[in-house]
Design an enzyme around this catalytic site. Structure first.
Site, PDB file in Angstrom:
ATOM      1  N   SER A   8      79.445 -25.329   7.698  1.00  0.00           N
ATOM      2  CA  SER A   8      78.932 -25.399   8.993  1.00  0.00           C
ATOM      3  C   SER A   8      78.276 -26.795   8.862  1.00  0.00           C
ATOM      4  O   SER A   8      77.755 -27.203   7.860  1.00  0.00           O
ATOM      5  CB  SER A   8      77.620 -24.483   9.357  1.00  0.00           C
ATOM      6  OG  SER A   8      76.789 -25.007   8.846  1.00  0.00           O
ATOM      7  N   ASP A  35      77.561 -26.436  14.909  1.00  0.00           N
ATOM      8  CA  ASP A  35      76.473 -25.431  15.043  1.00  0.00           C
ATOM      9  C   ASP A  35      75.759 -26.178  16.350  1.00  0.00           C
ATOM     10  O   ASP A  35      74.973 -27.105  16.293  1.00  0.00           O
ATOM     11  CB  ASP A  35      75.250 -25.711  14.114  1.00  0.00           C
ATOM     12  CG  ASP A  35      75.970 -25.082  12.617  1.00  0.00           C
ATOM     13  OD1 ASP A  35      76.368 -25.891  12.011  1.00  0.00           O
ATOM     14  OD2 ASP A  35      75.562 -23.943  12.478  1.00  0.00           O
ATOM     15  N   HIS A  66      79.885 -22.563  17.334  1.00  0.00           N
ATOM     16  CA  HIS A  66      78.592 -21.649  17.734  1.00  0.00           C
ATOM     17  C   HIS A  66      77.698 -21.892  18.283  1.00  0.00           C
ATOM     18  O   HIS A  66      76.996 -22.796  18.308  1.00  0.00           O
ATOM     19  CB  HIS A  66      78.133 -21.304  16.291  1.00  0.00           C
ATOM     20  CG  HIS A  66      76.912 -20.457  16.038  1.00  0.00           C
ATOM     21  ND1 HIS A  66      76.162 -20.342  15.044  1.00  0.00           N
ATOM     22  CD2 HIS A  66      76.438 -19.706  16.961  1.00  0.00           C
ATOM     23  CE1 HIS A  66      75.309 -19.490  14.928  1.00  0.00           C
ATOM     24  NE2 HIS A  66      75.429 -18.940  16.083  1.00  0.00           N
ATOM     25  N   GLY A 142      68.692 -21.646  14.188  1.00  0.00           N
ATOM     26  CA  GLY A 142      68.100 -22.833  14.491  1.00  0.00           C
ATOM     27  C   GLY A 142      67.793 -23.975  13.393  1.00  0.00           C
ATOM     28  O   GLY A 142      67.961 -25.186  14.005  1.00  0.00           O
ATOM     29  N   GLY A 144      69.059 -25.143   9.197  1.00  0.00           N
ATOM     30  CA  GLY A 144      69.979 -24.986   7.978  1.00  0.00           C
ATOM     31  C   GLY A 144      68.848 -24.898   6.796  1.00  0.00           C
ATOM     32  O   GLY A 144      67.708 -25.125   7.037  1.00  0.00           O
ATOM     33  N   GLY A 145      69.188 -24.180   5.715  1.00  0.00           N
ATOM     34  CA  GLY A 145      68.434 -24.356   4.660  1.00  0.00           C
ATOM     35  C   GLY A 145      67.313 -23.115   4.432  1.00  0.00           C
ATOM     36  O   GLY A 145      66.408 -23.007   3.769  1.00  0.00           O
ATOM     37  N   ASP A 175      76.146 -15.750   8.623  1.00  0.00           N
ATOM     38  CA  ASP A 175      75.655 -17.128   8.726  1.00  0.00           C
ATOM     39  C   ASP A 175      74.327 -17.183   8.660  1.00  0.00           C
ATOM     40  O   ASP A 175      73.490 -16.557   9.110  1.00  0.00           O
ATOM     41  CB  ASP A 175      76.193 -17.497  10.233  1.00  0.00           C
ATOM     42  CG  ASP A 175      75.581 -19.028  10.622  1.00  0.00           C
ATOM     43  OD1 ASP A 175      76.002 -19.429  11.590  1.00  0.00           O
ATOM     44  OD2 ASP A 175      74.993 -19.515   9.532  1.00  0.00           O
ATOM     45  N   GLY A 176      73.967 -17.867   7.508  1.00  0.00           N
ATOM     46  CA  GLY A 176      72.580 -18.250   7.256  1.00  0.00           C
ATOM     47  C   GLY A 176      72.192 -17.752   5.830  1.00  0.00           C
ATOM     48  O   GLY A 176      72.129 -16.721   5.644  1.00  0.00           O
ATOM     49  N   GLY A 197      76.332 -24.032   5.266  1.00  0.00           N
ATOM     50  CA  GLY A 197      76.059 -25.181   5.386  1.00  0.00           C
ATOM     51  C   GLY A 197      75.294 -26.081   4.368  1.00  0.00           C
ATOM     52  O   GLY A 197      75.851 -26.981   3.612  1.00  0.00           O
ATOM     53  N   SER A 198      74.039 -25.897   3.958  1.00  0.00           N
ATOM     54  CA  SER A 198      73.483 -26.465   2.875  1.00  0.00           C
ATOM     55  C   SER A 198      74.014 -26.151   1.574  1.00  0.00           C
ATOM     56  O   SER A 198      74.158 -27.122   0.658  1.00  0.00           O
ATOM     57  CB  SER A 198      72.019 -26.137   2.860  1.00  0.00           C
ATOM     58  OG  SER A 198      71.640 -24.504   2.906  1.00  0.00           O
TER      59      SER A 198
HETATM   60  C1  DX5 Z   1      71.720 -21.427  12.443  1.00  0.00           C
HETATM   61  C2  DX5 Z   1      72.733 -22.035  11.762  1.00  0.00           C
HETATM   62  C3  DX5 Z   1      72.708 -22.150  10.226  1.00  0.00           C
HETATM   63  C4  DX5 Z   1      73.828 -22.875   9.728  1.00  0.00           C
HETATM   64  C5  DX5 Z   1      73.939 -22.391   8.183  1.00  0.00           C
HETATM   65  O1  DX5 Z   1      70.369 -21.769  12.111  1.00  0.00           O
HETATM   66  O2  DX5 Z   1      74.094 -21.676  12.246  1.00  0.00           O
HETATM   67  O3  DX5 Z   1      72.677 -20.829   9.985  1.00  0.00           O
HETATM   68  O4  DX5 Z   1      74.977 -22.383  10.269  1.00  0.00           O
HETATM   69  O5  DX5 Z   1      73.004 -22.865   7.382  1.00  0.00           O
HETATM   70  P1  DX5 Z   1      72.613 -22.796   6.028  1.00  0.00           P
HETATM   71  O6  DX5 Z   1      74.018 -22.323   5.310  1.00  0.00           O
HETATM   72  O7  DX5 Z   1      71.966 -23.965   5.442  1.00  0.00           O
HETATM   73  O8  DX5 Z   1      71.767 -21.601   5.919  1.00  0.00           O
END
Ligand code: DX5
Length: 218
Positions: A8, A35, A66, A142, A144-145, A175-176, A197-198
């Protein structure tokens, strides 16, 4: 078979977005997720159709939009036009979910529904025939990380059982908080796609190495 990795771009370096998306594709990612956040459904504001267009010009893998927004019905056509292949809406933002999924399918796109950690899977009972993907949020959306929420795993496993028992052609994605410490849990519970993502972008190691590690650990 290892889980498909879906980077993401929330955590990407936006001064080098095209380059990083191409690196992720070269590393064998399954898809790219954009995102989209509106500051109402979630506290953060991020990106819109223009970024989907830019990602579309940068890679050939499928793009997931998303939509972490209110009134997604107002914007699905714009994201379809921008080049999204899969449009994921939040059940919590769609009082007329069945009609909204029909709208997405009518645009020739795959339709996905995202469930926040507190949202039970049984709320999908009326729309399975329209679903190409279920996205189980393993963080509160909302940012990442954030830390992975293990309490979402039973919901994920239950959805895998349902999809398998009914023989549904529906992807199951998480996701997350997906990273080296958590991706095996998601794979064992039945996810076939994992958004990260992160764990992919804002690391000291190369994107290629991060994606390989996630695949190897799943
Ligand atoms: C919702 C976003 C995040 C992102 C992934 O907050 O949709 O979940 O895609 O973030 P990481 O992989 O850094 O948790």
């Amino acid at each position: 078979m290892s889980i498909g990795i879906v980077p993401s771009i929330l955590s990407a370096d936006f001064t080098r977005l095209g380059e990083q998306v191409r690196e992720a594709e070269a590393a064998g990612c399954a898809r790219i997720q954009v995102d989209v956040m509106d500051g109402h459904f979630v506290p953060n504001i991020t990106m819109g159709p223009l970024v989907v267009e830019a990602v579309r010009r940068s890679c050939t893998v499928p793009i997931e939009a998303h939509l972490m927004i209110v009134q997604p019905e107002r914007y699905v056509a714009d994201f379809a036009q921008a080049g999204a292949d899969v449009i994921i809406v939040h059940l919590e933002a769609a009082p007329h979910l069945h009609r909204l999924l029909q709208q997405i399918k009518g645009l020739g796109k795959q339709a996905g529904v995202a469930l926040n950690p507190a949202t039970p899977a049984l709320l999908l009972d009326g729309v399975w025939e329209l679903l190409d993907l279920v996205l189980v949020m393993t963080v509160n959306p909302g940012f990442g990380g954030q830390a992975f929420i293990p309490a979402t795993l039973p919901k994920l496993a239950g959805l895998r059982r349902l999809i398998t028992e009914r023989g549904l052609a529906c992807d199951l994605e998480v996701d997350g908080g997906i990273g080296p410490q958590t991706i095996a849990l998601a794979a064992q519970a039945g996810a076939n796609l994992a958004v990260a993502g992160s764990a992919v972008f804002n690391q000291t190691r190369a994107i290629r190495e991060n994606i390989k590690q996630l695949k190897d650990l799943s």
